[in-house]
Design a protein around this motif. Structure first.
Motif, short mmCIF file in Angstrom:
data_model
loop_
_atom_site.label_atom_id
_atom_site.label_comp_id
_atom_site.label_asym_id
_atom_site.label_seq_id
_atom_site.Cartn_x
_atom_site.Cartn_y
_atom_site.Cartn_z
N THR A 122 40.02 54.42 40.98
CA THR A 122 40.45 53.88 39.69
C THR A 122 40.24 54.96 38.63
OG1 THR A 122 40.23 52.00 38.17
CG2 THR A 122 38.20 52.82 39.16
N TYR A 165 35.74 56.54 42.74
CA TYR A 165 35.87 55.92 44.05
C TYR A 165 34.56 55.24 44.46
CZ TYR A 165 39.81 59.19 44.58
OH TYR A 165 40.97 59.90 44.42
N CYS A 166 34.68 54.11 45.12
CA CYS A 166 33.51 53.56 45.80
C CYS A 166 33.64 53.87 47.29
CB CYS A 166 33.35 52.08 45.56
SG CYS A 166 34.63 51.04 46.28
N GLY A 187 37.60 53.36 48.81
CA GLY A 187 38.63 52.66 48.08
C GLY A 187 39.72 53.62 47.66
N THR A 232 30.42 42.73 46.39
CA THR A 232 30.88 43.59 45.29
C THR A 232 29.76 44.53 44.87
OG1 THR A 232 32.39 41.86 44.51
CG2 THR A 232 31.85 43.63 42.97
N LEU A 268 37.89 48.44 50.77
CA LEU A 268 37.30 48.52 49.44
C LEU A 268 38.39 48.63 48.39
CD1 LEU A 268 34.53 51.16 50.26
CD2 LEU A 268 34.28 48.68 50.21
N CYS A 291 33.80 47.15 42.65
CA CYS A 291 34.36 47.50 43.95
C CYS A 291 34.17 46.29 44.85
CB CYS A 291 33.65 48.72 44.52
SG CYS A 291 34.11 49.13 46.22
N GLU A 351 38.64 49.20 44.14
CA GLU A 351 38.01 49.39 42.84
C GLU A 351 38.85 48.77 41.73
OE1 GLU A 351 37.41 53.34 45.18
OE2 GLU A 351 39.02 51.92 44.76
N TRP A 371 29.12 55.49 44.60
CA TRP A 371 30.24 55.80 43.72
C TRP A 371 30.37 57.32 43.64
CZ3 TRP A 371 33.75 52.52 41.64
CH2 TRP A 371 33.45 51.16 41.64
#
Length: 125
Positions: free
Chosen positions: A119, A95-96, A116, A78, A4, A22, A6, A36
């Motif tokens: 971000t 985060y995803c 992931g 996605t 994953l 993501c 992001e 998320w």
């Protein structure tokens, strides 16, 4: 296994909007439920939104309900998080995560096997 990544984080003013993406790669994305989370400095990881494998069900905690919207496009592998009316307290690393329990939305991070790298979202006052 699924990887994953992001994107879409950044600096936004109070009251602004942001869309996080993501992108998934690896095993079949459509089989996973997605979520998320966010984590601010010195805070625990917080569940924000979840969506089942087919997008048929979503869930939000009261803290973000009405401001955040999760969606997914299985053809593009996605998942998205649209955030509106952002506040300084929304600042965090976002985060995803993917869960193999595709038809269930869990709030605890322990249910998500894949994450992931995160971000950063910063909301200025």
């Amino acid at each position: 296994q699924v990887q994953l990544a992001e994107s879409g984080g950044g600096l936004v003013q109070t009251g602004g909007s942001l869309r996080l993406s993501c992108a998934a790669s690896g095993r079949t994305f459509s089989g996973y439920s997605m979520a998320w989370f966010r984590q601010g400095p010195g805070k625990e990881r917080e569940f924000l939104a979840g969506i089942t494998w087919d997008g048929g069900m979503t869930y939000y905690p009261d803290a973000v309900k009405g401001r955040f919207t999760i969606s997914r496009d299985n053809a593009k592998s996605t998942v998205y998080l649209d955030m509106d009316s952002l506040k300084p307290e929304d600042s965090a690393v976002y985060y995803c995560a993917a869960s193999t329990y595709g038809s269930t939305i869990y709030q605890g991070p322990e249910w998500y096997a894949y994450w992931g790298q995160g971000t950063q979202v910063t909301v200025s006052s």
